[in-house]
Each structure stands twice: as structure tokens, then as C-alpha cells.
Design an enzyme around this catalytic site. Structure first.
Site, PDB file in Angstrom:
ATOM      1  N   LYS A  34      18.884   4.048 -36.909  1.00 27.36           N
ATOM      2  CA  LYS A  34      19.964   3.467 -36.463  1.00 27.36           C
ATOM      3  C   LYS A  34      19.936   2.299 -35.969  1.00 27.36           C
ATOM      4  O   LYS A  34      18.846   1.774 -35.824  1.00 27.36           O
ATOM      5  CB  LYS A  34      20.547   4.568 -35.490  1.00 27.36           C
ATOM      6  CG  LYS A  34      19.622   4.818 -34.074  1.00 27.36           C
ATOM      7  CD  LYS A  34      20.155   5.875 -33.217  1.00 27.36           C
ATOM      8  CE  LYS A  34      19.239   5.841 -31.954  1.00 27.36           C
ATOM      9  NZ  LYS A  34      19.614   7.066 -30.996  1.00 27.36           N
ATOM     10  N   ARG A 129      26.366  14.792 -24.023  1.00 31.27           N
ATOM     11  CA  ARG A 129      26.543  13.545 -24.632  1.00 31.27           C
ATOM     12  C   ARG A 129      27.421  13.798 -25.822  1.00 31.27           C
ATOM     13  O   ARG A 129      28.473  13.900 -26.081  1.00 31.27           O
ATOM     14  CB  ARG A 129      25.416  12.616 -24.868  1.00 31.27           C
ATOM     15  CG  ARG A 129      25.511  11.268 -25.221  1.00 31.27           C
ATOM     16  CD  ARG A 129      24.316  10.512 -25.568  1.00 31.27           C
ATOM     17  NE  ARG A 129      23.357  10.921 -26.532  1.00 31.27           N
ATOM     18  CZ  ARG A 129      22.383  10.277 -27.070  1.00 31.27           C
ATOM     19  NH1 ARG A 129      22.154   9.163 -26.495  1.00 31.27           N
ATOM     20  NH2 ARG A 129      21.811  10.574 -27.944  1.00 31.27           N
ATOM     21  N   TYR A 243      19.852 -24.944 -15.895  1.00 31.58           N
ATOM     22  CA  TYR A 243      21.204 -24.986 -15.321  1.00 31.58           C
ATOM     23  C   TYR A 243      20.827 -24.258 -14.004  1.00 31.58           C
ATOM     24  O   TYR A 243      20.013 -23.635 -13.445  1.00 31.58           O
ATOM     25  CB  TYR A 243      22.068 -23.727 -16.004  1.00 31.58           C
ATOM     26  CG  TYR A 243      22.554 -24.185 -17.061  1.00 31.58           C
ATOM     27  CD1 TYR A 243      23.430 -25.119 -17.158  1.00 31.58           C
ATOM     28  CD2 TYR A 243      22.579 -23.639 -18.369  1.00 31.58           C
ATOM     29  CE1 TYR A 243      24.224 -25.694 -18.330  1.00 31.58           C
ATOM     30  CE2 TYR A 243      23.171 -23.851 -19.501  1.00 31.58           C
ATOM     31  CZ  TYR A 243      24.013 -24.880 -19.497  1.00 31.58           C
ATOM     32  OH  TYR A 243      24.548 -25.289 -20.581  1.00 31.58           O
ATOM     33  N   MET A 291      21.892 -20.283 -23.553  1.00 33.80           N
ATOM     34  CA  MET A 291      22.214 -19.667 -24.541  1.00 33.80           C
ATOM     35  C   MET A 291      21.339 -19.799 -25.887  1.00 33.80           C
ATOM     36  O   MET A 291      21.015 -18.787 -26.564  1.00 33.80           O
ATOM     37  CB  MET A 291      23.795 -20.161 -25.178  1.00 33.80           C
ATOM     38  CG  MET A 291      24.378 -19.447 -26.140  1.00 33.80           C
ATOM     39  SD  MET A 291      25.889 -20.166 -26.739  1.00 33.80           S
ATOM     40  CE  MET A 291      26.892 -19.699 -25.354  1.00 33.80           C
TER      41      MET A 291
END
Ligand SMILES: *Cc1c(COP(=O)(O)O)cnc(C)c1O
Length: 346
Positions: A34, A129, A243, A291
Site C-alpha cells: 500500500k 478502526r 530562516y 522547502m
């Protein structure tokens, strides 16, 4: 070229699968592919496993079964954990997928839309679930059994904690709901395989262990992620990097800026904590992960590397996860679309 390279060693992946198949004892080991085979590429991963003799694959949603069917050919079984949702009938039929029905509603849908197609049943044994609860199961059991399900399964919530009382509780709930039934049964993913023979039943569903992560501690390294260095510079004491000026040099520091960031799945939470590896030498991440770029400390190297590794023999996805406050599963399934994926043993 500033593109990072993700090398996926399918020989190591197959060796991990073989160990988990051996650990599954008499049970047949399937393979969970998956989420694009946990980010590593469902097509190449499933194709190689099918060549090695894996006969049963598991995906999360019907659409994931399309690429897996193309990769494995017509004979292998492909089970869909999400079951049969509205609108799935054509994809299930065209790709010969086996939905693991998880509610009376899905059972009715499957009976009315695809009564001729195989199906499996998913039972809830306490995780709350997916799956029929004991009362739901009792209500449909006779009708379901008359239609001959291909597989009956449940899933363990705490299998990575061998001493957790939940494991035994779910095992007895599963037995209570399925003992005496003449259909193959499956309870265990990687963690459950390692709990021992009581948990194996007829089919096991290894995922993360194949891909080289916990709780399968002796797994081989499957992934190497190499990120190119774009630029280097010398930074004086008191200067900052990145940053928010969150890292400030306390020694004269040689900084390399590398060409990947949180857009590639290098989770920003490891800012100021994580490491990259230049061969055998760890290089700290300096300041915030951007990023597309990260600053790292290469002061202790005697050369400027062309690239550094986030994943490799020194650091697997579980080790990265610790810096990011998450689990190896999330690191692998976050691996970015920008990487060039190269396969060993495809
Ligand atoms: C993801 C999943 C697996 C595989 O689990 P691992 O811990 O990766 O081995 C097996 N069964 C179900 C139902 C799953 O959702």
C-alpha cells in the site's frame, strides 16, 4: 544535477521478505505494498516480489491495485484493505481485486454489484478502526459463509509491544469469531509475525519489516537517499544560517547547502536536530529545514562532498524519525516525488 537520488535495493527487500516468511512458520507470507510500497514504488517492488514467488499482495484502496496488478501479472491475489466502496465495482472487476469487506453495508454492496467476484472479510477485534464487530459479524455470518469468503482477517493494535495485554485479548477475540470456520485466516503484520506461532494463522501480512524498519530489528538496509551539495561557504562565529536565524555559529563553521527540503518529505520538525552522513561522518542539520534546501555542518570533513546521505547504512528511516518525533513508516511514506528512484535488482 541537483536532483537527489533514492536507491532502492530490491535484493535486500527480498531478503527481508524471506526472513519474515520464514518467521511466519507454516503460514503463507503475503506482502503489503500500500501507499506505493511505503513510498518506494509499488510497481518495481511488487514485480520483483512476484518474481520471487509472492502470491498475495495487499493494498489500502482499490485504485492502488491497478499498478500492482500490472506489475504482478494475472495470477497473484491482490486484497484491498479498504473493502468495497461505492464506485469501486469496475476497478475491482477489471483488475481482479479482492475487497476485504468491513461492514454489513459493504457486504450488501458487494452482493448486489459483484456477486460473482471474490471477497474477503475484515473483523474488528478491538482496534476500532476497520472491520465488523462481533454483533455485526453474527448477523451476517451465515450468509457470508455461504458465499465462501477468500480470506478472513483482523489487525493488531499493539503488536510492536510484545508484552502488551491487548495482543492476547485480540487473539482470543479473533479465535472466538473465527474458530471452526473453513476459510484461510490472517491476523498479523510485521509485529504480529514476531509475536510467534499463535499469531500466524494461515496468511501473514508483512509490510514495514520488508522495507528495513522496526519492529523487524535485523532487517537489511533497503534505501539510500543521496542529496547533492549545491554550495558551500565559511561562516564566522556569531553569524546565523537559514530562516529565523535559529542557528548561530559558535565556532568558525563550513556550511554546505544541500538540494532537498520539507517538500521532499524531509520533515521540518528535524530542524536543528537531524543529521546527514558524508560517508562515515555525521553532519548536523543547521537551523531550519527549508522547502527545497537544508544547511549542514561539514566543518569536520577534510573535503567537500558532492552529496550527503539522509538514508543509508548509518541511518535508516527509524533513526530519522527519532529526530522528527515520528515513526519510520511516516518517513518512508513521505519520501518525495522529486527524487530519482533507482532500483537495484529490478
Ligand atoms: C499496513 C498494514 C499492514 C502492514 O503492517 P506493517 O506494520 O507495515 O507490517 C498489515 N495489515 C493491515 C491491515 C495494514 O493496514
Amino acid at each position: 544535477m541537483a536532483r537527489s537520488v533514492l536507491k532502492i535495493d530490491l535484493d535486500a527487500l527480498v531478503a527481508n521478505w524471506r526472513d519474515l516468511a520464514t518467521a511466519s512458520g507454516k503460514a503463507e507470507a503475503g506482502a503489503v505494498v500500500k501507499a506505493d510500497a511505503y513510498g518506494l514504488g509499488a510497481g518495481p517492488v511488487a514485480a520483483r516480489l512476484a518474481r520471487e514467488g509472492v502470491k498475495r499482495f495487499f493494498v489500502a484502496i482499490a485504485e492502488e491495485g491497478i499498478a500492482v496488478r500490472q506489475a504482478v501479472g494475472p495470477d497473484a491475489l491482490i486484497h484491498v484493505f479498504g473493502g468495497h466502496m461505492a464506485g469501486d465495482a469496475a476497478v475491482l472487476r477489471e483488475n481482479a481485486l479482492i475487497p476485504m469487506l468491513n461492514s454489513a453495508e459493504q457486504w450488501q454492496r458487494h452482493q448486489s454489484e459483484c456477486p460473482d467476484l471474490p471477497f474477503g472479510i475484515q473483523l474488528d477485534t478491538g482496534m476500532n478502526r476497520l472491520g465488523l464487530e462481533p454483533a455485526d459479524w453474527a448477523a451476517v455470518r451465515d450468509a457470508v459463509m455461504a458465499a465462501k469468503p477468500a480470506l478472513i482477517m483482523s489487525h493488531l493494535a499493539c503488536a510492536d509491544e510484545p508484552d502488551h495485554a491487548m495482543n492476547g485479548q485480540q487473539l482470543s477475540a479473533f479465535r472466538g469469531m473465527t474458530d471452526g470456520i473453513d476459510v484461510p485466516r490472517s491476523l498479523s503484520a510485521t509485529g504480529g509475525i514476531l509475536l510467534g506461532p499463535d499469531y500466524h494463522f494461515d496468511v501473514t501480512r508483512p509490510g514495514i519489516g520488508m522495507y528495513g524498519c522496526d519492529p523487524f530489528m535485523q532487517g537489511r538496509t533497503v534505501t539510500q537517499l543521496s542529496i547533492p551539495v549545491i554550495q558551500t561557504r565559511d561562516v564566522a562565529v556569531g553569524e546565523s544560517v537559514g530562516y529565523g536565524n535559529s542557528w548561530i555559529a559558535e565556532r568558525p563553521t563550513r556550511v554546505a547547502t544541500i538540494a532537498a527540503g520539507y517538500a521532499d518529505g524531509i520533515i521540518r520538525a528535524q530542524s536543528g536536530k537531524g543529521k546527514m552522513w558524508a560517508g562515515d561522518v555525521p553532519c548536523n542539520i543547521l537551523g531550519r529545514v527549508s522547502m527545497d534546501l537544508i544547511g549542514i555542518d561539514i566543518t569536520d570533513l577534510d573535503h567537500t562532498p558532492a552529496s550527503v546521505d539522509l538514508l543509508g547504512a548509518h541511518q535508516n528511516a527509524d533513526a530519522v524519525a527519532k529526530f522528527a518525533g515520528t515513526i519510520g513508516y511516516e518517513i518512508l511514506t513521505s519520501l518525495g516525488a522529486r527524487y530519482a528512484r533507482e532500483y537495484i535488482g529490478a
